[in-house]
Design a protein around this motif. Structure first.
Motif, PDB file in Angstrom:
ATOM      1  N   VAL A 165      -0.804  -5.963   3.476  1.00  0.00           N
ATOM      2  CA  VAL A 165       0.409  -5.262   3.923  1.00  0.00           C
ATOM      3  C   VAL A 165       1.073  -6.015   5.076  1.00  0.00           C
ATOM      4  O   VAL A 165       0.463  -6.885   5.694  1.00  0.00           O
ATOM      5  N   ARG A 166       2.311  -5.624   5.356  1.00  0.00           N
ATOM      6  CA  ARG A 166       3.022  -6.310   6.444  1.00  0.00           C
ATOM      7  C   ARG A 166       2.472  -5.895   7.804  1.00  0.00           C
ATOM      8  O   ARG A 166       2.380  -6.702   8.709  1.00  0.00           O
ATOM      9  N   ASP A 167       2.092  -4.596   7.940  1.00  0.00           N
ATOM     10  CA  ASP A 167       1.577  -4.111   9.218  1.00  0.00           C
ATOM     11  C   ASP A 167       0.318  -3.274   8.976  1.00  0.00           C
ATOM     12  O   ASP A 167       0.403  -2.066   8.731  1.00  0.00           O
ATOM     13  N   THR A 189       4.260   1.005 -16.422  1.00  0.00           N
ATOM     14  CA  THR A 189       4.996   1.855 -17.364  1.00  0.00           C
ATOM     15  C   THR A 189       4.700   3.344 -17.222  1.00  0.00           C
ATOM     16  O   THR A 189       4.970   4.109 -18.142  1.00  0.00           O
ATOM     17  N   THR A 190       4.139   3.721 -16.086  1.00  0.00           N
ATOM     18  CA  THR A 190       3.974   5.153 -15.827  1.00  0.00           C
ATOM     19  C   THR A 190       4.156   5.393 -14.338  1.00  0.00           C
ATOM     20  O   THR A 190       4.209   4.442 -13.559  1.00  0.00           O
ATOM     21  N   GLY A 191       4.283   6.643 -13.943  1.00  0.00           N
ATOM     22  CA  GLY A 191       4.482   6.955 -12.531  1.00  0.00           C
ATOM     23  C   GLY A 191       3.185   6.813 -11.748  1.00  0.00           C
ATOM     24  O   GLY A 191       2.092   6.793 -12.332  1.00  0.00           O
ATOM     25  N   PHE A 192       3.303   6.744 -10.431  1.00  0.00           N
ATOM     26  CA  PHE A 192       2.097   6.540  -9.604  1.00  0.00           C
ATOM     27  C   PHE A 192       1.118   7.705  -9.743  1.00  0.00           C
ATOM     28  O   PHE A 192      -0.096   7.514  -9.670  1.00  0.00           O
ATOM     29  N   GLY A 193       1.640   8.909 -10.025  1.00  0.00           N
ATOM     30  CA  GLY A 193       0.754  10.065 -10.211  1.00  0.00           C
ATOM     31  C   GLY A 193      -0.092   9.895 -11.469  1.00  0.00           C
ATOM     32  O   GLY A 193      -1.268  10.271 -11.503  1.00  0.00           O
ATOM     33  N   GLU A 224       0.670   3.644  10.663  1.00  0.00           N
ATOM     34  CA  GLU A 224       0.017   4.940  10.449  1.00  0.00           C
ATOM     35  C   GLU A 224      -0.205   5.189   8.955  1.00  0.00           C
ATOM     36  O   GLU A 224      -1.230   5.719   8.535  1.00  0.00           O
ATOM     37  N   LYS A 225       0.773   4.739   8.133  1.00  0.00           N
ATOM     38  CA  LYS A 225       0.661   4.925   6.677  1.00  0.00           C
ATOM     39  C   LYS A 225      -0.603   4.229   6.138  1.00  0.00           C
ATOM     40  O   LYS A 225      -1.384   4.826   5.407  1.00  0.00           O
ATOM     41  N   THR A 226      -0.785   2.986   6.548  1.00  0.00           N
ATOM     42  CA  THR A 226      -1.952   2.234   6.065  1.00  0.00           C
ATOM     43  C   THR A 226      -3.241   2.791   6.650  1.00  0.00           C
ATOM     44  O   THR A 226      -4.239   2.953   5.946  1.00  0.00           O
ATOM     45  N   ALA A 238       0.851  -1.205   0.000  1.00  0.00           N
ATOM     46  CA  ALA A 238       0.000   0.000   0.000  1.00  0.00           C
ATOM     47  C   ALA A 238       0.877   1.242   0.000  1.00  0.00           C
ATOM     48  O   ALA A 238       0.655   2.182   0.755  1.00  0.00           O
ATOM     49  N   GLY A 239       1.882   1.233  -0.870  1.00  0.00           N
ATOM     50  CA  GLY A 239       2.774   2.389  -0.980  1.00  0.00           C
ATOM     51  C   GLY A 239       2.259   3.351  -2.042  1.00  0.00           C
ATOM     52  O   GLY A 239       1.049   3.545  -2.178  1.00  0.00           O
ATOM     53  N   LYS A 240       3.186   3.933  -2.793  1.00  0.00           N
ATOM     54  CA  LYS A 240       2.801   4.966  -3.767  1.00  0.00           C
ATOM     55  C   LYS A 240       1.894   4.378  -4.857  1.00  0.00           C
ATOM     56  O   LYS A 240       0.846   4.934  -5.169  1.00  0.00           O
ATOM     57  N   VAL A 241       2.292   3.240  -5.418  1.00  0.00           N
ATOM     58  CA  VAL A 241       1.501   2.627  -6.492  1.00  0.00           C
ATOM     59  C   VAL A 241       0.231   1.977  -5.923  1.00  0.00           C
ATOM     60  O   VAL A 241      -0.877   2.233  -6.394  1.00  0.00           O
ATOM     61  N   GLY A 242       0.388   1.144  -4.909  1.00  0.00           N
ATOM     62  CA  GLY A 242      -0.775   0.461  -4.327  1.00  0.00           C
ATOM     63  C   GLY A 242      -1.807   1.455  -3.814  1.00  0.00           C
ATOM     64  O   GLY A 242      -3.017   1.281  -4.028  1.00  0.00           O
ATOM     65  N   SER A 247       2.073  -4.654  -5.953  1.00  0.00           N
ATOM     66  CA  SER A 247       2.740  -3.347  -5.982  1.00  0.00           C
ATOM     67  C   SER A 247       3.771  -3.283  -4.860  1.00  0.00           C
ATOM     68  O   SER A 247       3.798  -2.344  -4.082  1.00  0.00           O
ATOM     69  N   THR A 248       4.587  -4.317  -4.820  1.00  0.00           N
ATOM     70  CA  THR A 248       5.659  -4.414  -3.832  1.00  0.00           C
ATOM     71  C   THR A 248       6.994  -4.063  -4.498  1.00  0.00           C
ATOM     72  O   THR A 248       7.140  -4.214  -5.705  1.00  0.00           O
ATOM     73  N   PRO A 249       7.985  -3.648  -3.709  1.00  0.00           N
ATOM     74  CA  PRO A 249       9.330  -3.499  -4.284  1.00  0.00           C
ATOM     75  C   PRO A 249       9.778  -4.856  -4.830  1.00  0.00           C
ATOM     76  O   PRO A 249       9.453  -5.904  -4.251  1.00  0.00           O
TER      77      PRO A 249
HETATM   78  N1  LIG Z   1       6.600   4.568  -7.891  1.00  0.00           N
HETATM   79  C1  LIG Z   1       6.195   4.513  -9.152  1.00  0.00           C
HETATM   80  O1  LIG Z   1       5.876   5.558  -9.762  1.00  0.00           O
HETATM   81  C2  LIG Z   1       6.109   3.186  -9.856  1.00  0.00           C
HETATM   82  C3  LIG Z   1       5.566   3.138 -11.150  1.00  0.00           C
HETATM   83  C4  LIG Z   1       5.413   1.897 -11.791  1.00  0.00           C
HETATM   84  C5  LIG Z   1       5.784   0.733 -11.139  1.00  0.00           C
HETATM   85  N2  LIG Z   1       6.341   0.803  -9.888  1.00  0.00           N
HETATM   86  C6  LIG Z   1       6.697  -0.458  -9.231  1.00  0.00           C
HETATM   87  O2  LIG Z   1       5.696  -0.709  -8.244  1.00  0.00           O
HETATM   88  C7  LIG Z   1       6.264  -1.361  -7.105  1.00  0.00           C
HETATM   89  C8  LIG Z   1       5.938  -0.541  -5.857  1.00  0.00           C
HETATM   90  O3  LIG Z   1       6.524   0.749  -5.986  1.00  0.00           O
HETATM   91  P1  LIG Z   1       6.111   1.932  -4.987  1.00  0.00           P
HETATM   92  O4  LIG Z   1       6.773   3.151  -5.524  1.00  0.00           O
HETATM   93  O5  LIG Z   1       4.667   1.921  -4.715  1.00  0.00           O
HETATM   94  O6  LIG Z   1       6.914   1.469  -3.670  1.00  0.00           O
HETATM   95  P2  LIG Z   1       6.648   1.932  -2.164  1.00  0.00           P
HETATM   96  O7  LIG Z   1       5.988   3.260  -2.141  1.00  0.00           O
HETATM   97  O8  LIG Z   1       7.934   1.729  -1.461  1.00  0.00           O
HETATM   98  O9  LIG Z   1       5.583   0.859  -1.653  1.00  0.00           O
HETATM   99  C9  LIG Z   1       5.887  -0.490  -1.570  1.00  0.00           C
HETATM  100  C10 LIG Z   1       4.910  -1.120  -0.595  1.00  0.00           C
HETATM  101  O10 LIG Z   1       5.196  -2.518  -0.522  1.00  0.00           O
HETATM  102  C11 LIG Z   1       5.122  -2.897   0.831  1.00  0.00           C
HETATM  103  N3  LIG Z   1       5.859  -4.132   1.078  1.00  0.00           N
HETATM  104  C12 LIG Z   1       7.187  -4.333   1.125  1.00  0.00           C
HETATM  105  N4  LIG Z   1       7.442  -5.632   1.333  1.00  0.00           N
HETATM  106  C13 LIG Z   1       6.232  -6.257   1.416  1.00  0.00           C
HETATM  107  C14 LIG Z   1       5.824  -7.588   1.634  1.00  0.00           C
HETATM  108  N5  LIG Z   1       6.721  -8.579   1.790  1.00  0.00           N
HETATM  109  N6  LIG Z   1       4.494  -7.868   1.677  1.00  0.00           N
HETATM  110  C15 LIG Z   1       3.576  -6.888   1.500  1.00  0.00           C
HETATM  111  N7  LIG Z   1       3.908  -5.598   1.292  1.00  0.00           N
HETATM  112  C16 LIG Z   1       5.216  -5.295   1.261  1.00  0.00           C
HETATM  113  C17 LIG Z   1       5.633  -1.711   1.588  1.00  0.00           C
HETATM  114  O11 LIG Z   1       5.136  -1.772   2.894  1.00  0.00           O
HETATM  115  P3  LIG Z   1       5.931  -1.291   4.211  1.00  0.00           P
HETATM  116  O12 LIG Z   1       5.263  -0.008   4.552  1.00  0.00           O
HETATM  117  O13 LIG Z   1       5.647  -2.384   5.151  1.00  0.00           O
HETATM  118  O14 LIG Z   1       7.378  -1.175   3.847  1.00  0.00           O
HETATM  119  C18 LIG Z   1       5.005  -0.566   0.805  1.00  0.00           C
HETATM  120  O15 LIG Z   1       3.679  -0.307   1.234  1.00  0.00           O
HETATM  121  C19 LIG Z   1       7.761  -1.496  -7.390  1.00  0.00           C
HETATM  122  O16 LIG Z   1       8.014  -2.781  -7.888  1.00  0.00           O
HETATM  123  C20 LIG Z   1       8.014  -0.421  -8.469  1.00  0.00           C
HETATM  124  O17 LIG Z   1       9.095  -0.755  -9.317  1.00  0.00           O
HETATM  125  C21 LIG Z   1       6.493   1.997  -9.231  1.00  0.00           C
END
Ligand SMILES: NC(=O)c1ccc[n+]([C@@H]2O[C@H](COP(=O)([O-])OP(=O)(O)OC[C@H]3O[C@@H](n4cnc5c(N)ncnc54)[C@H](OP(=O)(O)O)[C@@H]3O)[C@@H](O)[C@H]2O)c1
Length: 213
Positions: free
Chosen positions: A31-33, A132-136, A37-39, A8-12, A68-70
Protein backbone atom coordinates in the motif's frame (compact mmCIF):
# COMPACT_ATOMS: atom_id res chain seq x y z
CA UNK A 1 1.75 -19.61 0.15
CA UNK A 2 3.15 -16.08 0.26
CA UNK A 3 0.75 -13.61 -1.33
CA UNK A 4 1.26 -9.90 -2.04
CA UNK A 5 -1.93 -7.90 -2.43
CA UNK A 6 -1.35 -4.51 -4.01
CA UNK A 7 -4.06 -2.15 -2.83
CA UNK A 8 -5.89 -2.89 0.41
CA UNK A 9 -9.27 -1.42 -0.49
CA UNK A 10 -12.58 -3.21 -0.98
CA UNK A 11 -11.22 -5.94 -3.28
CA UNK A 12 -7.73 -6.27 -1.76
CA UNK A 13 -9.15 -6.33 1.76
CA UNK A 14 -11.76 -8.98 0.89
CA UNK A 15 -9.26 -11.22 -0.92
CA UNK A 16 -6.50 -10.88 1.67
CA UNK A 17 -8.93 -11.62 4.49
CA UNK A 18 -10.38 -14.65 2.72
CA UNK A 19 -7.01 -16.16 1.76
CA UNK A 20 -5.56 -15.61 5.24
CA UNK A 21 -8.61 -16.95 7.08
CA UNK A 22 -9.88 -19.72 4.79
CA UNK A 23 -6.59 -21.03 3.45
CA UNK A 24 -3.98 -19.86 5.98
CA UNK A 25 -1.82 -18.06 3.41
CA UNK A 26 0.70 -15.41 4.43
CA UNK A 27 -0.62 -12.08 3.17
CA UNK A 28 1.46 -8.93 2.66
CA UNK A 29 -0.52 -5.86 1.61
CA UNK A 30 1.40 -3.46 -0.63
CA UNK A 31 0.00 0.00 0.00
CA UNK A 32 0.99 3.63 -0.32
CA UNK A 33 0.71 4.29 3.44
CA UNK A 34 1.02 1.20 5.64
CA UNK A 35 0.35 3.31 8.75
CA UNK A 36 -3.04 4.56 7.54
CA UNK A 37 -5.97 3.80 9.84
CA UNK A 38 -7.67 1.87 7.01
CA UNK A 39 -4.73 -0.50 6.62
CA UNK A 40 -4.07 -0.78 10.33
CA UNK A 41 -7.69 -1.70 11.09
CA UNK A 42 -7.55 -4.38 8.37
CA UNK A 43 -4.39 -5.83 9.95
CA UNK A 44 -6.00 -5.71 13.41
CA UNK A 45 -9.04 -7.58 12.08
CA UNK A 46 -6.70 -10.26 10.71
CA UNK A 47 -5.07 -10.65 14.12
CA UNK A 48 -1.45 -10.87 13.02
CA UNK A 49 -2.14 -13.09 9.99
CA UNK A 50 -1.12 -10.31 7.60
CA UNK A 51 1.34 -7.45 7.34
CA UNK A 52 1.69 -4.29 5.23
CA UNK A 53 4.46 -2.35 3.55
CA UNK A 54 5.25 -0.72 0.25
CA UNK A 55 4.24 -2.47 -2.98
CA UNK A 56 7.94 -3.18 -3.63
CA UNK A 57 8.34 -4.82 -0.20
CA UNK A 58 5.19 -6.87 -0.73
CA UNK A 59 6.36 -8.03 -4.16
CA UNK A 60 9.79 -9.01 -2.84
CA UNK A 61 8.11 -11.11 -0.11
CA UNK A 62 5.73 -13.04 -2.37
CA UNK A 63 5.74 -15.41 -5.33
CA UNK A 64 2.18 -14.46 -6.20
CA UNK A 65 1.04 -10.84 -6.56
CA UNK A 66 -2.59 -9.75 -6.76
CA UNK A 67 -3.35 -6.38 -8.32
CA UNK A 68 -6.35 -4.61 -6.75
CA UNK A 69 -5.60 -0.98 -7.49
CA UNK A 70 -7.81 1.53 -9.31
CA UNK A 71 -7.04 1.26 -13.02
CA UNK A 72 -5.43 4.74 -13.33
CA UNK A 73 -2.97 3.83 -10.51
CA UNK A 74 -2.12 0.35 -11.80
CA UNK A 75 0.77 1.11 -14.16
CA UNK A 76 2.56 3.23 -11.55
CA UNK A 77 1.97 0.61 -8.86
CA UNK A 78 3.47 -2.10 -11.10
CA UNK A 79 6.46 0.01 -12.07
CA UNK A 80 7.11 0.87 -8.39
CA UNK A 81 7.69 -2.84 -7.68
CA UNK A 82 10.77 -3.11 -9.92
CA UNK A 83 11.45 -6.34 -11.80
CA UNK A 84 8.58 -8.84 -11.57
CA UNK A 85 10.33 -11.47 -13.67
CA UNK A 86 9.23 -14.95 -12.66
CA UNK A 87 6.33 -13.77 -10.47
CA UNK A 88 2.74 -14.88 -10.90
CA UNK A 89 0.36 -11.91 -11.15
CA UNK A 90 -3.40 -12.13 -10.68
CA UNK A 91 -4.91 -9.01 -12.21
CA UNK A 92 -8.26 -8.18 -10.59
CA UNK A 93 -8.44 -4.66 -12.02
CA UNK A 94 -10.87 -3.41 -14.64
CA UNK A 95 -9.85 -0.60 -17.03
CA UNK A 96 -12.80 1.61 -16.11
CA UNK A 97 -13.24 5.24 -17.10
CA UNK A 98 -16.15 7.68 -17.28
CA UNK A 99 -17.38 8.22 -20.83
CA UNK A 100 -20.30 10.05 -22.45
CA UNK A 101 -22.62 7.15 -21.48
CA UNK A 102 -21.32 6.85 -17.93
CA UNK A 103 -18.89 4.31 -16.53
CA UNK A 104 -17.39 2.07 -19.20
CA UNK A 105 -14.24 0.30 -20.36
CA UNK A 106 -11.41 2.57 -21.47
CA UNK A 107 -10.01 -0.13 -23.78
CA UNK A 108 -11.20 -3.53 -24.91
CA UNK A 109 -11.52 -4.27 -28.63
CA UNK A 110 -7.88 -4.47 -29.62
CA UNK A 111 -6.22 -4.82 -26.21
CA UNK A 112 -7.34 -5.47 -22.63
CA UNK A 113 -6.22 -4.24 -19.25
CA UNK A 114 -4.78 -7.69 -18.59
CA UNK A 115 -2.60 -7.52 -21.68
CA UNK A 116 -1.47 -3.99 -20.73
CA UNK A 117 -0.49 -5.33 -17.31
CA UNK A 118 1.55 -8.06 -19.01
CA UNK A 119 3.34 -5.35 -20.98
CA UNK A 120 4.19 -3.41 -17.80
CA UNK A 121 5.26 -6.53 -15.86
CA UNK A 122 7.86 -8.00 -18.22
CA UNK A 123 8.77 -11.61 -17.48
CA UNK A 124 5.83 -12.22 -15.12
CA UNK A 125 3.03 -14.72 -15.74
CA UNK A 126 -0.11 -12.57 -15.76
CA UNK A 127 -3.60 -14.00 -15.26
CA UNK A 128 -6.81 -12.03 -15.53
CA UNK A 129 -9.18 -13.17 -12.81
CA UNK A 130 -11.21 -12.00 -9.81
CA UNK A 131 -12.55 -9.05 -11.81
CA UNK A 132 -16.07 -10.25 -12.71
CA UNK A 133 -17.91 -10.08 -9.42
CA UNK A 134 -18.32 -7.58 -6.59
CA UNK A 135 -15.99 -7.52 -3.60
CA UNK A 136 -18.77 -8.98 -1.42
CA UNK A 137 -18.95 -11.97 -3.74
CA UNK A 138 -15.18 -12.41 -3.40
CA UNK A 139 -15.51 -12.64 0.38
CA UNK A 140 -18.44 -15.09 0.11
CA UNK A 141 -18.57 -16.70 -3.38
CA UNK A 142 -21.18 -19.35 -2.48
CA UNK A 143 -24.79 -18.26 -2.97
CA UNK A 144 -27.50 -20.56 -1.57
CA UNK A 145 -25.15 -23.52 -1.89
CA UNK A 146 -24.12 -22.68 -5.47
CA UNK A 147 -20.53 -21.68 -6.23
CA UNK A 148 -20.26 -18.54 -8.33
CA UNK A 149 -18.00 -18.79 -11.35
CA UNK A 150 -14.62 -17.11 -11.66
CA UNK A 151 -12.69 -17.29 -14.90
CA UNK A 152 -8.91 -17.36 -15.18
CA UNK A 153 -7.22 -16.21 -18.41
CA UNK A 154 -3.47 -16.32 -18.92
CA UNK A 155 -0.81 -17.47 -21.36
CA UNK A 156 1.39 -19.49 -18.98
CA UNK A 157 -0.42 -22.84 -19.01
CA UNK A 158 2.19 -24.52 -16.81
CA UNK A 159 1.44 -22.30 -13.79
CA UNK A 160 -2.28 -21.89 -14.46
CA UNK A 161 -3.36 -24.89 -12.30
CA UNK A 162 -1.78 -23.17 -9.28
CA UNK A 163 -3.80 -20.01 -9.98
CA UNK A 164 -7.01 -21.95 -10.56
CA UNK A 165 -6.44 -23.73 -7.25
CA UNK A 166 -5.82 -20.43 -5.43
CA UNK A 167 -9.03 -18.93 -6.84
CA UNK A 168 -10.91 -22.12 -5.97
CA UNK A 169 -9.72 -21.89 -2.36
CA UNK A 170 -11.84 -18.75 -2.02
CA UNK A 171 -14.92 -20.87 -2.80
CA UNK A 172 -15.30 -20.10 -6.51
CA UNK A 173 -15.99 -22.50 -9.37
CA UNK A 174 -12.70 -21.52 -11.03
CA UNK A 175 -12.74 -22.04 -14.81
CA UNK A 176 -9.89 -21.75 -17.33
CA UNK A 177 -10.93 -19.18 -19.96
CA UNK A 178 -7.85 -19.66 -22.13
CA UNK A 179 -5.08 -17.22 -23.08
CA UNK A 180 -4.61 -13.72 -21.66
CA UNK A 181 -6.22 -12.32 -24.79
CA UNK A 182 -9.53 -13.57 -23.31
CA UNK A 183 -9.17 -10.77 -20.74
CA UNK A 184 -10.93 -8.67 -23.41
CA UNK A 185 -13.98 -10.86 -22.81
CA UNK A 186 -13.61 -11.01 -19.03
CA UNK A 187 -13.38 -7.23 -18.70
CA UNK A 188 -16.54 -6.85 -20.78
CA UNK A 189 -18.14 -9.52 -18.60
CA UNK A 190 -17.22 -7.44 -15.54
CA UNK A 191 -18.89 -4.47 -17.20
CA UNK A 192 -22.09 -6.54 -17.49
CA UNK A 193 -21.92 -7.23 -13.73
CA UNK A 194 -21.47 -3.49 -13.05
CA UNK A 195 -24.32 -2.59 -15.42
CA UNK A 196 -26.73 -5.07 -13.85
CA UNK A 197 -25.68 -4.16 -10.30
CA UNK A 198 -25.55 -0.40 -10.54
CA UNK A 199 -27.75 0.58 -13.49
CA UNK A 200 -30.35 -2.19 -13.68
CA UNK A 201 -30.97 -2.31 -9.94
CA UNK A 202 -29.79 -5.82 -9.08
CA UNK A 203 -27.64 -4.45 -6.28
CA UNK A 204 -24.37 -6.08 -5.24
CA UNK A 205 -25.41 -9.32 -3.55
CA UNK A 206 -25.44 -11.69 -6.54
CA UNK A 207 -22.97 -13.32 -8.92
CA UNK A 208 -22.72 -15.25 -12.16
CA UNK A 209 -22.67 -19.07 -12.00
CA UNK A 210 -21.89 -21.62 -14.70
CA UNK A 211 -24.25 -24.60 -14.98
CA UNK A 212 -23.31 -27.81 -16.74
CA UNK A 213 -25.13 -30.93 -17.94
N1 LIG B 1 -15.18 -2.96 -5.96
C1 LIG B 1 -15.49 -4.08 -6.59
O1 LIG B 1 -16.51 -4.72 -6.27
C2 LIG B 1 -14.61 -4.58 -7.70
C3 LIG B 1 -14.89 -5.83 -8.28
C4 LIG B 1 -14.04 -6.35 -9.27
C5 LIG B 1 -12.92 -5.63 -9.65
N2 LIG B 1 -12.67 -4.40 -9.10
C6 LIG B 1 -11.46 -3.70 -9.52
O2 LIG B 1 -10.51 -3.82 -8.46
C7 LIG B 1 -9.70 -2.65 -8.37
C8 LIG B 1 -9.79 -2.10 -6.94
O3 LIG B 1 -11.14 -1.75 -6.67
P1 LIG B 1 -11.61 -1.44 -5.17
O4 LIG B 1 -13.09 -1.29 -5.24
O5 LIG B 1 -11.00 -2.37 -4.21
O6 LIG B 1 -10.97 0.03 -4.99
P2 LIG B 1 -10.68 0.79 -3.61
O7 LIG B 1 -11.57 0.29 -2.54
O8 LIG B 1 -10.67 2.23 -3.96
O9 LIG B 1 -9.20 0.31 -3.26
C9 LIG B 1 -8.12 0.61 -4.08
C10 LIG B 1 -6.86 0.50 -3.24
O10 LIG B 1 -5.74 0.78 -4.08
C11 LIG B 1 -4.86 1.60 -3.35
N3 LIG B 1 -3.96 2.33 -4.24
C12 LIG B 1 -4.23 3.38 -5.03
N4 LIG B 1 -3.13 3.72 -5.72
C13 LIG B 1 -2.15 2.85 -5.33
C14 LIG B 1 -0.79 2.69 -5.67
N5 LIG B 1 -0.19 3.49 -6.57
N6 LIG B 1 -0.07 1.71 -5.06
C15 LIG B 1 -0.66 0.88 -4.16
N7 LIG B 1 -1.96 0.99 -3.80
C16 LIG B 1 -2.68 1.97 -4.38
C17 LIG B 1 -5.74 2.46 -2.51
O11 LIG B 1 -5.00 2.92 -1.42
P3 LIG B 1 -5.16 4.37 -0.73
O12 LIG B 1 -5.89 4.07 0.52
O13 LIG B 1 -3.76 4.77 -0.54
O14 LIG B 1 -5.90 5.25 -1.70
C18 LIG B 1 -6.81 1.47 -2.08
O15 LIG B 1 -6.41 0.73 -0.94
C19 LIG B 1 -10.21 -1.69 -9.44
O16 LIG B 1 -9.40 -1.80 -10.58
C20 LIG B 1 -11.64 -2.20 -9.72
O17 LIG B 1 -12.06 -1.91 -11.04
C21 LIG B 1 -13.48 -3.88 -8.13
Amino acid sequence: MKLAIIGAGKVGGALGTAWARKAGHEVFFGVRDPTSEKTQSLLRALGGKARAGSPAEAAAFADIIVLSTPWPATEAAIRSMGSLKGKIILDATNPLAMGPDGLGLEIGHSISGGEKVQGWAAGASVYKTLNTTGFGGMAEPIFNGVKSVMFVAGDDDARKPKVIDLVGQLGFDAVDAGPLRAARLLEAHAMLWIHLALVRGLGRDWAFALVRR
